[in-house]
Design a protein around this motif. Structure first.
Motif, short mmCIF file in Angstrom:
data_model
loop_
_atom_site.label_atom_id
_atom_site.label_comp_id
_atom_site.label_asym_id
_atom_site.label_seq_id
_atom_site.Cartn_x
_atom_site.Cartn_y
_atom_site.Cartn_z
N LYS A 173 0.84 -1.21 0.00
CA LYS A 173 0.00 0.00 0.00
C LYS A 173 0.87 1.25 0.00
N ALA A 195 -5.58 8.46 -0.77
CA ALA A 195 -6.43 7.49 -0.07
C ALA A 195 -7.18 6.62 -1.06
N TYR A 200 -8.94 3.59 0.80
CA TYR A 200 -9.12 3.94 2.19
C TYR A 200 -9.93 5.24 2.30
N PHE A 205 -6.89 6.85 6.13
CA PHE A 205 -5.60 6.85 5.42
C PHE A 205 -4.57 7.70 6.15
#
Length: 277
Positions: A173, A195, A200, A205
């Motif tokens: 990520k 994000a 997210y 995030f």
């Protein structure tokens, strides 16, 4: 290797901060065994004699003489003798950080490698051990300089096909976010965009990013822009206006933030670099 991944890996290496903890050569005893450790340091073992058993996370190895072993910080380590013919090895512990992250958690590399030039690898370890034992006031600089050469030599012998970005979910990520920032550093990158890359919620995030990096996404973007500005000041004759366009910052804001990070203006920084050449 994908060109964008290559650029990201090169960026990690450019910003890596290496520090030596210990360097030695020894022959291990029959009692040499540790299980399920998760150390905060990286370990390099250069095997010269004997046999043994090493487990890194879920992978088991029996490194042989002439091989080097990388045991990354944060991974689960187990090591043991397997007979009377115990290892004689050169070894060191060190940290390798990119901001607050461990370099070898961001980049996935093989744990065990054959060493093509064993005499040169041994020479590097001997130099490192001598520097570690030295009481000279410049010894800390010497240790880190030799450590850099040692780690670089290890990286040089890694086949390209065995170098990749980390497969750990959180690291994947972060790598996605870092790569996007790297490719869009001259754009107005928003937290919402970042994000969305990893699906997210923006507030979650920010908490996720700060828990890993000890800074907010916005603070990280500014830091990347300042580091790129320093690189451009050192290696080009570009004007501040052109540098500002390349890093996505207005000149007046760039100058103010640059001074906060370096305690000097961009012009003073460039002049200092030029005077030291």
């Amino acid at each position: 290797m994908d060109i964008n991944h290559l650029k990201l890996i090169q960026n990690y290496l450019a910003n890596a901060n290496l520090r030596l903890s210990i360097a030695k050569v020894d022959k291990v005893s029959q009692n040499w065994r540790f299980f399920n450790m998760r150390p905060s340091y990286n370990a390099l073992y250069f095997i010269r004699e004997g046999e043994g058993w090493i487990k890194i996370d879920d992978q088991e190895y029996r490194p042989s003489p002439g091989q080097i072993v990388l045991m990354p910080a944060g991974s689960l380590h187990s090591i043991s003798v397997v007979g009377d013919n115990t290892y004689r090895k050169f070894w060191c512990h060190f940290t390798a950080k990119v901001d607050t992250l461990n370099l070898f958690q961001l980049i996935h590399l093989p744990h065990v490698l054959d060493v093509p030039d064993e005499s040169y690898m041994e020479q590097l370890f001997k130099e490192l051990i001598d520097a570690y034992r030295s009481s000279a006031w410049t010894a800390p600089l010497q240790r880190n300089e030799i450590l850099m050469r040692l780690v670089r030599h290890y990286l040089d012998i890694v086949p390209d096909r065995q170098i990749s970005l980390s497969m750990l979910p959180d690291m994947q990520k972060l790598n996605t976010v870092f790569q996007y920032i790297e490719e869009h550093i001259n754009d107005n990158v928003s937290v919402e965009q970042l994000a969305g890359l990893i699906h997210y919620n923006p507030n979650y995030f920010i908490r996720f990013f700060k828990s890993k990096m000890k800074m907010t996404p916005v603070q990280y973007i500014i830091k990347v822009r300042i580091e790129k500005t320093k690189g451009l000041l050192m290696t080009t004759d570009l004007t501040l206006e052109e540098i500002g366009r390349r890093v996505g910052m207005e000149v007046h804001y760039l100058c103010r933030v640059f001074k906060q990070f370096t305690n000097m203006s961009p012009g003073e920084f460039r002049s200092q670099i030029m005077s030291n050449r």
